[in-house]
Design a protein around this motif. Structure first.
Motif, PDB file in Angstrom:
ATOM      1  N   ASN A  61      76.341 -36.023  56.720  1.00  0.00           N
ATOM      2  CA  ASN A  61      75.736 -35.652  55.432  1.00  0.00           C
ATOM      3  C   ASN A  61      76.109 -34.232  55.029  1.00  0.00           C
ATOM      4  O   ASN A  61      75.257 -33.425  54.620  1.00  0.00           O
ATOM      5  CB  ASN A  61      74.216 -35.810  55.483  1.00  0.00           C
ATOM      6  CG  ASN A  61      73.785 -37.252  55.642  1.00  0.00           C
ATOM      7  OD1 ASN A  61      74.507 -38.171  55.244  1.00  0.00           O
ATOM      8  ND2 ASN A  61      72.622 -37.463  56.232  1.00  0.00           N
ATOM      9  N   ILE A  63      76.825 -31.770  56.801  1.00  0.00           N
ATOM     10  CA  ILE A  63      76.308 -30.725  57.696  1.00  0.00           C
ATOM     11  C   ILE A  63      76.954 -30.854  59.066  1.00  0.00           C
ATOM     12  O   ILE A  63      77.066 -31.954  59.624  1.00  0.00           O
ATOM     13  CB  ILE A  63      74.772 -30.827  57.823  1.00  0.00           C
ATOM     14  CG1 ILE A  63      74.108 -30.592  56.460  1.00  0.00           C
ATOM     15  CG2 ILE A  63      74.229 -29.827  58.843  1.00  0.00           C
ATOM     16  CD1 ILE A  63      72.618 -30.892  56.441  1.00  0.00           C
ATOM     17  N   VAL A  71      70.100 -32.204  61.356  1.00  0.00           N
ATOM     18  CA  VAL A  71      70.707 -33.358  60.685  1.00  0.00           C
ATOM     19  C   VAL A  71      70.665 -34.596  61.589  1.00  0.00           C
ATOM     20  O   VAL A  71      70.695 -35.729  61.111  1.00  0.00           O
ATOM     21  CB  VAL A  71      72.159 -33.040  60.260  1.00  0.00           C
ATOM     22  CG1 VAL A  71      73.089 -32.969  61.472  1.00  0.00           C
ATOM     23  CG2 VAL A  71      72.673 -34.073  59.265  1.00  0.00           C
TER      24      VAL A  71
END
Length: 238
Positions: A61, A63, A71
């Motif tokens: 995502n 990250i 995350v």
């Protein structure tokens, strides 16, 4: 959702992962296929921040899990090696422990699936057969309700009927919740009809990255296709 670019991993003098790049998109079931020792588990460990030194880019995502481990709260990786203190816990306490880790954990579904597979909630996890231990772990994965579910060899020790029922339940769950699912396995004959997309790894290299309907074979021929690609002799099943 998951992006890997030019990932390399060296353990000691051995190059375990070699320049791997791939993308995992939302709401699909992915097959991560390869022989035992091909690098599947190492790749999954790298994706979820399991190595201190990797070369390349890993994002979940958008990250980097090595920079912001939060995350990983949206990722449930299901595998055989359990946190040791839980081995002596009752199955019901095992579920409770994971309900703390995953806020969306569906305890009612966990109890329902345990009953379906005739797993006594009051039984000590370590006293279960290997196949039933695997099933408990798989139930945790399904009921975590995490956005990304990763199953690493999810049918170890399970008999044929339970394997078939587990995959049927997993497909029903996916149809309802549309999570992203990655199944790492060498048992291609039992899983080949599950996947929207397949990755095939051989000797730490990604040799196939394809939507299932774009493969150079029919889904039912995937097992033979894999063997022909790797050309390593007999394909061994556990």
């Amino acid at each position: 959702m998951i992006e890997v670019k030019e990932l390399n991993l060296k353990l000691g003098k051995n190059n375990i992962l070699k320049n791997i790049s791939l993308k995992v998109e939302p709401n699909k079931i992915y097959g991560l296929l390869g022989r035992n020792g091909a690098g599947k588990t190492t790749l999954l460990n790298a994706i979820v921040g399991g190595f201190s030194e990797t070369k390349g880019i890993i994002k979940i995502n958008e990250i980097n899990p090595y920079v912001d481990g939060a995350v990983l709260n949206n990722v449930c990786i299901v595998r055989e090696n359990i946190i040791k203190p839980l081995l002596t816990s009752k199955v019901q306490d095992y579920f409770k422990s994971y309900s703390i880790l995953y806020p969306k954990f569906d305890m009612n579904l966990a109890i329902k699936l345990a009953a379906h597979f005739k797993i006594n909630l009051k039984c000590i996890f370590n006293n279960l057969s290997r196949g039933m231990q695997t099933m408990v772990i798989n139930i945790v994965g399904i009921c975590s309700m995490a956005d990304i579910l990763i199953f690493d060899e999810p049918t170890i020790g399970m008999d044929a009927q339970n394997r078939a029922e587990f995959y049927e339940i997993l497909l029903e769950h996916f149809a309802t919740h549309q999570q992203t699912i990655i199944i790492s396995t060498h048992q291609i004959d039992e899983t080949q009809n599950l996947f929207n997309h397949v990755f095939i790894i051989n000797k730490g290299e990604l040799i196939v990255d394809s939507e299932i309907d774009e493969l150079e074979c029919k889904p039912t021929e995937l097992q033979d296709y894999f063997i022909n690609l790797t050309k390593e002799g007999e394909f061994i099943y556990e």
